[in-house]
Design a protein around this motif. Structure first.
Motif, PDB file in Angstrom:
ATOM      1  N   PRO A  60       6.518 -77.046 -21.484  1.00 21.64           N
ATOM      2  CA  PRO A  60       5.583 -76.650 -22.545  1.00 21.64           C
ATOM      3  C   PRO A  60       4.925 -77.854 -23.203  1.00 21.64           C
ATOM      4  N   GLN A  61       3.631 -77.717 -23.492  1.00 23.53           N
ATOM      5  CA  GLN A  61       2.847 -78.752 -24.164  1.00 23.53           C
ATOM      6  C   GLN A  61       2.129 -78.098 -25.339  1.00 23.53           C
ATOM      7  N   ARG A  62       2.349 -78.606 -26.527  1.00 25.90           N
ATOM      8  CA  ARG A  62       1.679 -78.055 -27.700  1.00 25.90           C
ATOM      9  C   ARG A  62       0.268 -78.596 -27.804  1.00 25.90           C
ATOM     10  N   HIS A  63      -0.698 -77.694 -28.015  1.00 23.67           N
ATOM     11  CA  HIS A  63      -2.090 -78.093 -28.204  1.00 23.67           C
ATOM     12  C   HIS A  63      -2.677 -77.237 -29.312  1.00 23.67           C
ATOM     13  N   GLN A  64      -2.998 -77.908 -30.430  1.00 25.84           N
ATOM     14  CA  GLN A  64      -3.497 -77.206 -31.614  1.00 25.84           C
ATOM     15  C   GLN A  64      -2.524 -76.088 -31.984  1.00 25.84           C
ATOM     16  N   ASP A  65      -2.949 -74.822 -31.944  1.00 27.14           N
ATOM     17  CA  ASP A  65      -2.065 -73.756 -32.400  1.00 27.14           C
ATOM     18  C   ASP A  65      -1.485 -72.943 -31.251  1.00 27.14           C
ATOM     19  N   ARG A  66      -1.500 -73.493 -30.038  1.00 28.74           N
ATOM     20  CA  ARG A  66      -0.958 -72.735 -28.914  1.00 28.74           C
ATOM     21  C   ARG A  66      -0.159 -73.641 -27.989  1.00 28.74           C
ATOM     22  N   THR A  67       0.618 -73.019 -27.118  1.00 32.29           N
ATOM     23  CA  THR A  67       1.439 -73.738 -26.152  1.00 32.29           C
ATOM     24  C   THR A  67       0.876 -73.553 -24.760  1.00 32.29           C
ATOM     25  N   GLU A  68       0.684 -74.665 -24.061  1.00 31.66           N
ATOM     26  CA  GLU A  68       0.271 -74.647 -22.668  1.00 31.66           C
ATOM     27  C   GLU A  68       1.447 -75.125 -21.823  1.00 31.66           C
ATOM     28  N   TYR A  69       1.410 -74.807 -20.527  1.00 30.31           N
ATOM     29  CA  TYR A  69       2.522 -75.186 -19.657  1.00 30.31           C
ATOM     30  C   TYR A  69       2.035 -76.093 -18.539  1.00 30.31           C
ATOM     31  N   LEU A  70       2.696 -77.234 -18.419  1.00 37.59           N
ATOM     32  CA  LEU A  70       2.402 -78.218 -17.390  1.00 37.59           C
ATOM     33  C   LEU A  70       3.214 -77.893 -16.142  1.00 37.59           C
ATOM     34  N   ASP A  71       2.562 -77.944 -14.963  1.00 42.99           N
ATOM     35  CA  ASP A  71       3.257 -77.595 -13.728  1.00 42.99           C
ATOM     36  C   ASP A  71       4.474 -78.486 -13.486  1.00 42.99           C
ATOM     37  N   LEU A  72       4.283 -79.807 -13.580  1.00 38.62           N
ATOM     38  CA  LEU A  72       5.375 -80.730 -13.254  1.00 38.62           C
ATOM     39  C   LEU A  72       5.258 -81.987 -14.096  1.00 38.62           C
ATOM     40  N   LEU A  73       6.350 -82.365 -14.727  1.00 33.72           N
ATOM     41  CA  LEU A  73       6.426 -83.630 -15.455  1.00 33.72           C
ATOM     42  C   LEU A  73       7.440 -84.520 -14.757  1.00 33.72           C
ATOM     43  N   CYS A  74       6.995 -85.714 -14.335  1.00 32.68           N
ATOM     44  CA  CYS A  74       7.847 -86.657 -13.607  1.00 32.68           C
ATOM     45  C   CYS A  74       8.208 -87.800 -14.551  1.00 32.68           C
ATOM     46  N   LEU A  75       9.490 -88.002 -14.736  1.00 30.03           N
ATOM     47  CA  LEU A  75       9.990 -88.961 -15.724  1.00 30.03           C
ATOM     48  C   LEU A  75      10.635 -90.150 -15.034  1.00 30.03           C
ATOM     49  N   GLY A  76      10.013 -91.335 -15.188  1.00 35.33           N
ATOM     50  CA  GLY A  76      10.588 -92.565 -14.674  1.00 35.33           C
ATOM     51  C   GLY A  76      11.242 -93.344 -15.799  1.00 35.33           C
ATOM     52  N   LEU A  77      11.720 -94.532 -15.482  1.00 39.36           N
ATOM     53  CA  LEU A  77      12.405 -95.345 -16.481  1.00 39.36           C
ATOM     54  C   LEU A  77      11.437 -95.896 -17.529  1.00 39.36           C
ATOM     55  N   THR A  78      10.202 -96.187 -17.112  1.00 35.13           N
ATOM     56  CA  THR A  78       9.239 -96.774 -18.047  1.00 35.13           C
ATOM     57  C   THR A  78       7.904 -96.043 -18.083  1.00 35.13           C
ATOM     58  N   ALA A  79       7.717 -95.034 -17.226  1.00 35.77           N
ATOM     59  CA  ALA A  79       6.434 -94.333 -17.180  1.00 35.77           C
ATOM     60  C   ALA A  79       6.658 -92.879 -16.793  1.00 35.77           C
ATOM     61  N   ARG A  80       5.664 -92.052 -17.108  1.00 30.97           N
ATOM     62  CA  ARG A  80       5.729 -90.616 -16.821  1.00 30.97           C
ATOM     63  C   ARG A  80       4.411 -90.186 -16.186  1.00 30.97           C
ATOM     64  N   THR A  81       4.485 -89.106 -15.405  1.00 29.94           N
ATOM     65  CA  THR A  81       3.278 -88.551 -14.801  1.00 29.94           C
ATOM     66  C   THR A  81       3.263 -87.041 -14.975  1.00 29.94           C
ATOM     67  N   ALA A  82       2.161 -86.529 -15.505  1.00 29.92           N
ATOM     68  CA  ALA A  82       1.949 -85.091 -15.626  1.00 29.92           C
ATOM     69  C   ALA A  82       1.123 -84.627 -14.430  1.00 29.92           C
ATOM     70  N   ILE A  83       1.587 -83.582 -13.737  1.00 33.64           N
ATOM     71  CA  ILE A  83       0.906 -83.134 -12.523  1.00 33.64           C
ATOM     72  C   ILE A  83       0.568 -81.649 -12.614  1.00 33.64           C
TER      73      ILE A  83
END
Length: 246
Positions: A60-83
């Protein structure tokens, strides 16, 4: 948001080159049953290639007054990627993969909506990637040549004309649906994105050629005091808009 190329330097969570992931994915899974199948297969392969990168589906990603859903969040040690993924198919039936699996792909047909939804994914990623350690990737895999082929000369004006995503197309600025007569589909991109379709897999029969396109969205670089970091263009969080709900 700076001008963002789609080729070269694309990494997932700062660790794994996207092109390498896609190449290996195409070798193992030349075709998918569904978009969810694509998402799961990508996440599993990414973990195999780089165990230090962790994947989370439907975040889930909050945007203004609603919640959107991100397909995939990739979490590294120092960086992240939203896909964000899109898997759009024309009809194809066959056997592929190791071990062999039978596939029966449906005819999605509505290429205009496929283009709209892919552009919306880019706009969503511009919203999601405001933190300096998080980039974004919008990925589409398809076996429908209508999406990657340049329109024939003399083709009439279609309602999705400004949302075309064929080879060599550049997406930027405010894109109007049906010349602006249907405002809910208006989409504004803050960055500039060149589209370069690449081979994904080649299977037997009509509809057996698959290609993919990947758009890279650079991370936001706003300083804590609201100023813009050197070399960056300011992107307010509300600047990238697509009015139709996902």
């Amino acid at each position: 948001m700076t001008t963002t190329p789609t080729a070269g330097g694309r990494t997932v969570a700062g660790r794994v080159p996207l092109d390498g992931v896609i190449k290996e994915l195409g070798r193992r899974r030349p075709v998918f049953h569904s978009e969810a199948d694509l998402q799961h297969s990508f996440a599993r392969l990414l973990w195999e290639l780089e165990p230090d990168v962790h994947s989370r589906l439907e975040v889930p990603q909050r945007h203004q007054d609603r919640t959107e859903y991100l397909d995939l969040l990739c979490l590294g040690l120092t960086a992240r990627t939203a896909i964000e993924f899109k898997y759009f198919t024309r009809r194809w039936t066959g056997t592929a993969g190791t071990p062999p699996e039978d596939y029966e792909l449906k005819e999605h047909a509505a290429t205009d909506l496929a283009r709209l939804h892919f552009v919306r994914d880019i706009a969503r990623l511009e919203r999601f990637c405001q933190r300096p350690d998080q980039n974004g990737l919008a990925i589409m895999v398809t076996n429908d040549p209508a999406l990657w082929s340049v329109p024939a000369p003399g083709r009439g004006r279609t309602r999705d004309r400004e949302f075309r995503i064929h080879q060599g197309r550049e997406l930027t600025g405010t894109l109007l649906w049906a010349d602006g007569t249907y405002e809910p589909n208006t989409c504004t991109l803050q960055g500039t994105y060149g589209l370069d379709w690449e081979p994904y897999s080649e299977l037997e029969g009509a509809g057996g050629e698959f290609r993919y396109v990947a758009v890279h969205v650079s991370p936001g670089q706003d300083e804590p005091d609201g100023t813009v970091a050197p070399g960056q263009t300011h992107t307010p969080k509300s600047a990238a808009q697509c009015f139709l709900g996902d």
